[in-house]
Design an enzyme around this catalytic site. Structure first.
Site, PDB file in Angstrom:
ATOM      1  N   GLU A 242     -25.715 -11.309 -52.300  1.00  0.00           N
ATOM      2  CA  GLU A 242     -26.404 -11.070 -53.571  1.00  0.00           C
ATOM      3  C   GLU A 242     -27.604 -10.203 -53.244  1.00  0.00           C
ATOM      4  OE1 GLU A 242     -25.142 -11.975 -56.292  1.00  0.00           O
ATOM      5  OE2 GLU A 242     -23.828 -13.654 -55.851  1.00  0.00           O
ATOM      6  N   CYS A 276     -34.688  -9.575 -58.858  1.00  0.00           N
ATOM      7  CA  CYS A 276     -33.508  -8.757 -58.560  1.00  0.00           C
ATOM      8  C   CYS A 276     -32.922  -8.208 -59.846  1.00  0.00           C
ATOM      9  CB  CYS A 276     -32.478  -9.564 -57.791  1.00  0.00           C
ATOM     10  SG  CYS A 276     -32.045 -11.107 -58.577  1.00  0.00           S
TER      11      CYS A 276
END
Ligand code: NDP
Length: 500
Positions: A242, A276
């Site tokens: 990720e 993110c």
């Protein structure tokens, strides 16, 4: 005072300081290859016990863990604040968002992973087929500091619900949060070290990758993911990665501009832009560009970054990130960009004020690279086709948002990202049944939802012969007449021309 496993053999230590005040908030051991191997060995035993508990018992323990987190949210939010500098309320919000995942993963694990029947065909009619998703064993979780609760728990909780034991290596900027989580989990699962902590720097993370785990769940930057993948390749250890993003928010001509501006400022500036899935680029239909920009700048000016109690935005957590942000802003301005608010002059120490940039060329760093600061580039587009084209031109593909009344769903379908919010931001990660993850340089694999549970398992397929088959195929006794029958059957099943 912090206490550590007596099993640790680490000699070196590292300090964690509050990014806002510089105060020392903890000292932790830099754990070694031997520590990582010992933790994984303990986790093997814990795995045998934990996987044997079954889905219902694991769900119960995870629900109890959620209860502890809910009751002690303020305590945890204080640790998050001390280590990352983010406001307490943001720390508490982060904890709150993780709770639904704890319950969902526990409650749905059996339905998603438990043995289920699979269909068979005409030639396999004699078979009873089924598939079950079994836990891998020991999962190593390497987490970032920016959402030190929500992000690693997205891997930890789903891995645990699937029946794995976990060894968790938090960022060297947030080991105290990791320690807190592991200690609280041990209160509800005291029998075995099902969730363990490893502290240290990148070297400790690499040690975990080499320690014989069955999978690594990595969350962090794309560059580090490549290094992690190289180490995992040595032992064919699978990886879920990720990574970073360069999220876009698209504003169509019929959008609710107040909502879109508020969302862009929040998604771009909250957590000092260190998300993110934070918005970093905004593309706006030419017909509403000026009106949107006016609202956006007004919204951005209504919040300030700082370390005072009124600041809704904290300091930048990692000192070196300030240099990245400064470089992106300087590059944008050198290429003709303008800061309508904020900018290079609004950087003071580790505090960066909300910054809105316009007229920035598409190949500038502020458009192409992850800035990870409270900055937005805003560009005018002729229509939504151009917005989609520019959005998809990024090497990242984590998430995106579309603001449009009539075309939200249609535009969302055209964006090459793992997640899209329509008329909302940060909504996908809050829904536990939805997978979280990206494409391209944003990584691969998924946490959350059914995909997130399966990520920490292997498919175990079983086909049982129920009776002697009408056509015996897998035998050297097969006769020419059987072959002829099979050929006929296959032609009947698959050989028909489409237009007949
Ligand atoms: P880093 O890539 O710097 O670090 C991530 C983790 O990897 C840390 O625990 C770090 O340890 C560890 N690490 C560093 N080097 C190695 C190595 N060689 N082997 C194994 N582990 C290593 O990221 P940040 O912590 O700075 O986090 C920010 C990044 O994370 C941003 O790019 C952000 O977009 C991304 N992110 C992605 C999310 C997603 O779900 N897609 C969610 C949240 C963040 P240490 O800190 O001790 O060096």
């Amino acid at each position: 005072m912090t206490t550590f496993d007596e099993t640790t053999t680490a000699r070196a230590t590292f300090e964690v300081r509050n990014p806002g005040t510089g105060d020392l908030v903890g000292t932790y051991p830099v754990q070694t290859d031997e520590d990582a191997a010992a933790a994984v060995a303990r986790a093997r035993t814990a795995f045998a016990w934990w996987s044997g508990l079954g889905y219902a018992q694991r769900a119960d323990r995870l629900a109890r863990f959620a209860g502890v987190l809910a009751r002690r949210t303020n305590q945890l939010a204080a640790v998050v604040h001390d280590e990352t500098g983010k406001p307490y309320s943001d720390g508490a919000l982060e904890v709150g968002l993780a709770l639904d995942h704890l319950k969902w993963a526990g409650r749905n694990a059996r339905k998603v992973l438990g043995r289920s029947r699979a269909g068979v065909g005409l030639l396999t009619f004699d078979q009873a087929a089924s598939v079950e998703y079994k836990p891998l064993g020991v999962v190593g979780v390497i987490g970032p500091w920016n959402y030190p609760v929500f992000t690693p728990l997205g891997s930890i909780v789903y891995a645990l619900a699937a029946g794995n034991a976990v060894v968790f290596k938090p960022s060297e900027f947030s080991p105290g949060v990791g320690r807190w989580l592991v200690d609280m989990f041990a209160e509800v699962v005291p029998e075995q070290p099902v969730l363990q902590l490893l502290t240290g720097d990148g070297g400790t993370g690499a040690a975990l990758c080499r320690a014989g785990v069955d999978k690594i769940a990595f969350t962090g930057s794309t560059d580090t993911a490549k290094r992690v993948m190289a180490v995992c390749a040595e032992s064919l250890t699978p990886l879920v990665a990720e990574c970073g993003g360069k999220d876009v928010l698209i504003v169509d001509e019929d959008a609710d501009l107040d909502s879109a501006a508020a969302a862009a400022v929040w998604a771009g500036m909250a957590n000092a832009g260190q998300s993110c899935i934070g918005t970093e680029r905004v593309y706006v239909h030419q017909r509403v560009y000026d009106a949107f920009l006016e609202k956006l700048v007004a919204q951005a000016n209504s919040v300030h970054a700082g370390t005072d109690a009124a600041a809704r935005i904290g300091p930048i957590t990692m000192p070196r990130q300030v240099e990245v942000i400064r470089r992106h802003l300087q590059d944008a301005v050198a290429r003709g960009g303008r800061a309508l608010t904020g900018g290079v002059s609004a950087i003071s120490g580790q505090v960066v004020q909300p910054t809105v940039l316009v007229d920035v060329p598409e190949d500038a760093l502020a458009v192409t690279e992850e800035t990870f600061g409270p900055t937005l580039t805003v560009a005018k587009v002729a229509d939504m086709d151009e917005a989609v084209e520019r959005a998809n031109a990024s090497r990242y593909g984590l998430s995106a948002a579309v603001y449009s009344v009539a075309r939200g769903r249609e535009l969302a379908d055209r964006l090459r990202t793992g997640m899209v919010g329509v008329n909302a931001v940060f909504n996908v990660p809050r829904i536990p049944s939805l997978p979280f993850g990206g494409v391209a340089d944003s990584g691969f694999g998924r946490i959350h939802g059914p995909d997130g549970l399966r990520e920490f398992t292997f498919a175990h397929a079983v086909a049982r012969q129920r009776f002697a088959p009408l056509l015996a195929l897998t035998t050297f006794d097969r006769t020419p007449s059987t072959d002829a029958l099979v050929a006929k059957a296959l032609t009947l099943l698959h050989g028909r021309r489409r237009w007949q």
